[in-house]
Design an enzyme around this catalytic site. Sequence first.
Site, short mmCIF file in Angstrom:
data_model
loop_
_atom_site.label_atom_id
_atom_site.label_comp_id
_atom_site.label_asym_id
_atom_site.label_seq_id
_atom_site.Cartn_x
_atom_site.Cartn_y
_atom_site.Cartn_z
N HIS A 1 0.79 -1.24 0.00
CA HIS A 1 0.00 0.00 0.00
C HIS A 1 0.82 1.28 0.00
O HIS A 1 0.26 2.37 -0.01
CB HIS A 1 -0.93 0.03 1.21
CG HIS A 1 -0.21 0.34 2.49
ND1 HIS A 1 0.53 -0.58 3.14
CD2 HIS A 1 -0.11 1.49 3.19
CE1 HIS A 1 1.07 -0.04 4.23
NE2 HIS A 1 0.70 1.22 4.28
C1 UD1 Z 1 -1.56 5.56 6.47
C2 UD1 Z 1 -0.18 5.96 6.99
C3 UD1 Z 1 0.80 4.84 6.73
C4 UD1 Z 1 0.30 3.52 7.25
C5 UD1 Z 1 -1.08 3.24 6.67
C6 UD1 Z 1 -1.68 1.96 7.17
C7 UD1 Z 1 0.36 8.36 6.88
C8 UD1 Z 1 1.20 9.37 6.20
N1 UD1 Z 1 0.33 7.14 6.31
O1 UD1 Z 1 -1.45 5.42 5.06
O2 UD1 Z 1 2.03 5.15 7.37
O3 UD1 Z 1 1.20 2.51 6.88
O4 UD1 Z 1 -1.93 4.33 7.04
O5 UD1 Z 1 -2.91 1.69 6.57
O6 UD1 Z 1 -0.24 8.67 7.89
N2 UD1 Z 1 -9.17 5.08 3.16
C9 UD1 Z 1 -10.36 4.40 3.26
N3 UD1 Z 1 -10.82 4.07 4.49
C10 UD1 Z 1 -10.16 4.39 5.63
C11 UD1 Z 1 -8.96 5.09 5.52
C12 UD1 Z 1 -8.47 5.42 4.28
O7 UD1 Z 1 -10.99 4.10 2.25
O8 UD1 Z 1 -10.64 4.04 6.73
C13 UD1 Z 1 -8.65 5.42 1.82
C14 UD1 Z 1 -8.93 6.82 1.38
O9 UD1 Z 1 -9.18 6.80 0.02
C15 UD1 Z 1 -7.60 7.53 1.62
C16 UD1 Z 1 -6.60 6.42 1.38
O10 UD1 Z 1 -7.24 5.23 1.82
O11 UD1 Z 1 -7.43 8.63 0.78
C17 UD1 Z 1 -5.33 6.59 2.12
O12 UD1 Z 1 -5.55 6.79 3.53
P1 UD1 Z 1 -4.51 7.69 4.38
O13 UD1 Z 1 -4.88 7.69 5.81
O14 UD1 Z 1 -4.31 9.00 3.72
O15 UD1 Z 1 -3.13 6.93 4.19
P2 UD1 Z 1 -2.75 5.38 4.14
O16 UD1 Z 1 -2.30 5.08 2.77
O17 UD1 Z 1 -3.80 4.53 4.76
#
Ligand code: UD1
Length: 364
Positions: A204
């Site tokens: 991811h």
């Molecule tokens: C975040 C952390 C990363 C960690 C990862 C674990 C940062 C910079 N990154 O990355 O270090 O390894 O979490 O998962 O904080 N989304 C959903 N549902 C959710 C949450 C997110 O659909 O409950 C989707 C959204 O489209 C969002 C994308 O996932 O834009 C990314 O989520 P985000 O929290 O920005 O970063 P992660 O890639 O999850």
Amino acid sequence: MHITFVVGARPNFMKVAPILKAAKQARIESLLLHTGQHYDQKMSTLFFNQLGLPRPDIYLGVGSGTHAVQTAKVMTAFDEVLEGLSTDVVLVVGDVNSTLACALVAVKRNILVAHVEAGLRSGDRTMPEEINRIVTDQISDFLFTTERTADENLVKEGIPKERVFFVGNVMIDTLLEHRESASKTGMVEALGLTKGDYAVCTLHRPSNVDTRESAENTVRALEILLAQMPVILPIHPRTNAKLTEFGLIERITENPNLKMVEPLGYLEFMCLMDNAKVVFTDSGGIQEETTVLGTPCLTFRENTERPITITEGTNQLIGLDPNRLQEALDRLSGGAHKEVKAPEYWDGRASERIVDVLLHHARG
Ligand code: UD1
């Protein structure tokens, strides 16, 4: 003493759960705050239930956004919370955006900041987590480390030694507590897999999925793995969205060796890792968990902030060249993996050590 515990994203939940429990046992007053960075049932609520975390006392509901938007939203909302709260310590874990945001708000209000999992460095400043780590460590009062190299990194960056406490790994506290219940989930059989004869895959990192070129490279690697054995892929929402956007998702879903599922609960995922032949990942925490489980881990990254998982654990960095995955798999089938011993203080008692330090040094 009163501690505010911060969680935001999935990898935070298993780290805070044992510390919160140890704090309660020591009769420390506590408050649990969830920023809402992760919000889906499968990325958040499920973990609360399985890990026995109480419902958060405060939920900020910030959700997704660019780094700036997400960080700023957490900061603004957390600042309002602290305005009306008397707390001695704000405890943050790991390296996600919520970690940095809450540390920054607390330090500006002259509240002590404790950072759990301090000092890890990949040396790669293009990785958002690396910036979060560096900044959070610079402004923390208590830096709790999981491996000795982290202490060295902090000292090199000018952090006074008195602030650094090597306590071990809280994520391993959680793993050891739940390993047996995990084995009872029966996930291997439920998915029609055979113990020791499949791979678990999680991918991811933005650097592996966010551009068409990197996503294609990731799919190529996955295809190499799929040619060798069944692969279970609990797909992160970011990866799902990106592979779909680039028209790459069918290339893997049409492969009969692939079992793609939604993000799994902690126990189910642990059960699958414990019984896998190999884990293929770009996650940080998984490198540590496989080290203790003794499952070979091939990390699809050029660097790791957790070198002890290589020197003492089961982890191998294979870089981003899919051909190197093939070589590593060949070595594995030759039975070339080594005996494992858990690293120093990865013994299920790191949370107790943290609470002891806070009780002795941070009384309100
Ligand atoms: C975040 C952390 C990363 C960690 C990862 C674990 C940062 C910079 N990154 O990355 O270090 O390894 O979490 O998962 O904080 N989304 C959903 N549902 C959710 C949450 C997110 O659909 O409950 C989707 C959204 O489209 C969002 C994308 O996932 O834009 C990314 O989520 P985000 O929290 O920005 O970063 P992660 O890639 O999850």
